[in-house]
Motif scaffolding. Structure first.
Motif, short mmCIF file in Angstrom:
data_model
loop_
_atom_site.label_atom_id
_atom_site.label_comp_id
_atom_site.label_asym_id
_atom_site.label_seq_id
_atom_site.Cartn_x
_atom_site.Cartn_y
_atom_site.Cartn_z
N GLU A 16 0.83 -1.21 0.00
CA GLU A 16 0.00 0.00 0.00
C GLU A 16 0.86 1.25 0.00
O GLU A 16 0.57 2.23 -0.70
N LYS A 17 1.91 1.22 0.78
CA LYS A 17 2.74 2.41 0.90
C LYS A 17 3.54 2.67 -0.38
O LYS A 17 3.70 3.82 -0.80
N SER A 20 1.16 4.17 -2.82
CA SER A 20 0.82 5.55 -2.45
C SER A 20 1.97 6.49 -2.78
O SER A 20 1.75 7.58 -3.30
N LYS A 21 3.18 6.06 -2.45
CA LYS A 21 4.33 6.90 -2.75
C LYS A 21 4.47 7.12 -4.27
O LYS A 21 4.80 8.23 -4.72
N GLN A 23 2.06 7.11 -6.52
CA GLN A 23 1.03 8.03 -6.99
C GLN A 23 1.39 9.48 -6.68
O GLN A 23 0.98 10.39 -7.42
N ASN A 24 2.13 9.70 -5.63
CA ASN A 24 2.52 11.07 -5.25
C ASN A 24 3.94 11.42 -5.70
O ASN A 24 4.50 12.41 -5.25
#
Length: 312
Positions: A16-17, A20-21, A23-24
């Motif tokens: 998940e992390k 998320s990283k 995507q950002n």
């Protein structure tokens, strides 16, 4: 074909992390490796948030090749680690979240810490979509070895003792409401409790220092003075005195020219005229009063404390 037991996976939170990283447009910074386990096998679990039976966490020392996520570190059998079992290891990120979990062949660290035994551990796994996701490791955080830590602790102790020694040299007076001797709670040297019922007096003369003189209850001196007294009285009133019996001369003897030579005849005397006796005089007595050998406590309002003197 035997079951594969020793492998590495990315945790659910790790996946998940990473996503998320990505995507950002950020990276996952891996920083530490955790060590844990007992003398039995524990399979890697995607839901794990910490290494099973973890007993140590140290900074990463080695980086994985491109296309892999993971890292490596070397642990030694120092006092706090000797005799421990290595069965599982994992890698944490800068937020202290478990990203990778692994099961390794069982390793029992040497119990003899007098001989340093090193255990290098490297774990990694393939990371999909490595073209778009960049994983970096951060080794800027370092931890000292066991020996380096002991050296640093000893230096701190020596420096602290040096500072305390400079602050409380021989001859230093310690005033406290703690009855315990200062040496019992870390002050250097020998300390002696001073006598009771004393006050402190400053001086600029070396010969006067550390001398116990005087008393708290000196005799009260009588100031120099004098006494005066006056006495006055009224004049005595006029009064009279009766005369003694006497014989008055009534006539001289016949033919005698000396009137005192005649024979007086008997007669009664009279009284004197009024006279004053003058102003009376007298004396004044002054008697002593007060407390014999009176003393005065000169300390007034005060705080009672313990005083210790460093003598060596």
């Amino acid at each position: 074909m035997s079951e594969v037991k020793h492998y590495t996976i990315v945790t659910t939170r790790g996946l998940e992390k990473i996503q998320s990283k990505y995507q950002n447009n950020e990276t996952v910074n891996l920083t530490h490796m955790g060590f844990g386990g007992t003398n039995q096998y524990t399979a890697p679990d995607e839901s794990a948030i910490a290494v099973p039976n973890q007993w140590a966490k140290i900074p990463l020392e080695r980086h994985p090749d491109t296309g892999f996520i993971g890292g490596g570190a070397t642990i030694t059998n120092q006092d706090e680690y000797k005799g421990q079992w290595i069965a599982n290891v994992g890698i944490y990120d800068e937020d202290d979240e478990l990203i990778i979990i692994s099961a390794t062949p069982l390793i029992e660290m040497s119990l003899d810490s007098s001989v340093v035994a090193s255990y290098p551990i490297d774990i990694f796994t393939v990371l999909d979509n490595t073209v778009n996701v960049i994983v970096v490791t951060d080794t800027s955080i370092t931890h000292p070895t066991h020996d380096e830590l002991n050296v640093a602790i000893n230096e701190v102790k020596e420096n602290t003792l040096f500072v305390v020694e400079r602050l409380f040299p021989v001859g230093h007076v310690h005033i406290t409401v703690n009855e315990a001797n200062p040496a019992t709670y870390g002050y250097p040297g020998l300390w002696e409790m001073q006598g009771a019922d004393m006050t402190l007096l400053t001086t600029r003369t070396a010969s006067d220092v550390n001398q116990v003189l005087g008393t708290n209850t000196p005799s009260v001196p009588l100031l120099q003075h004098s006494h005066t007294a006056q006495f006055s009285g009224d004049r005595l009133p006029e009064h009279s005195h009766s005369q003694d019996n006497r014989t008055a001369l009534v006539s001289p003897n016949s033919g005698n020219s000396d009137p005192t030579s005649g024979s007086p005849s008997g007669s009664r005397g009279g009284t004197t005229s009024g006279e004053s006796g003058g102003t009376p005089t007298g004396h004044v007595s002054v008697s002593s009063a007060g407390v014999e050998n009176a003393t005065l406590d000169v300390r007034g309002k005060h705080l009672t404390v313990y005083v210790f003197l460093r003598t060596a």
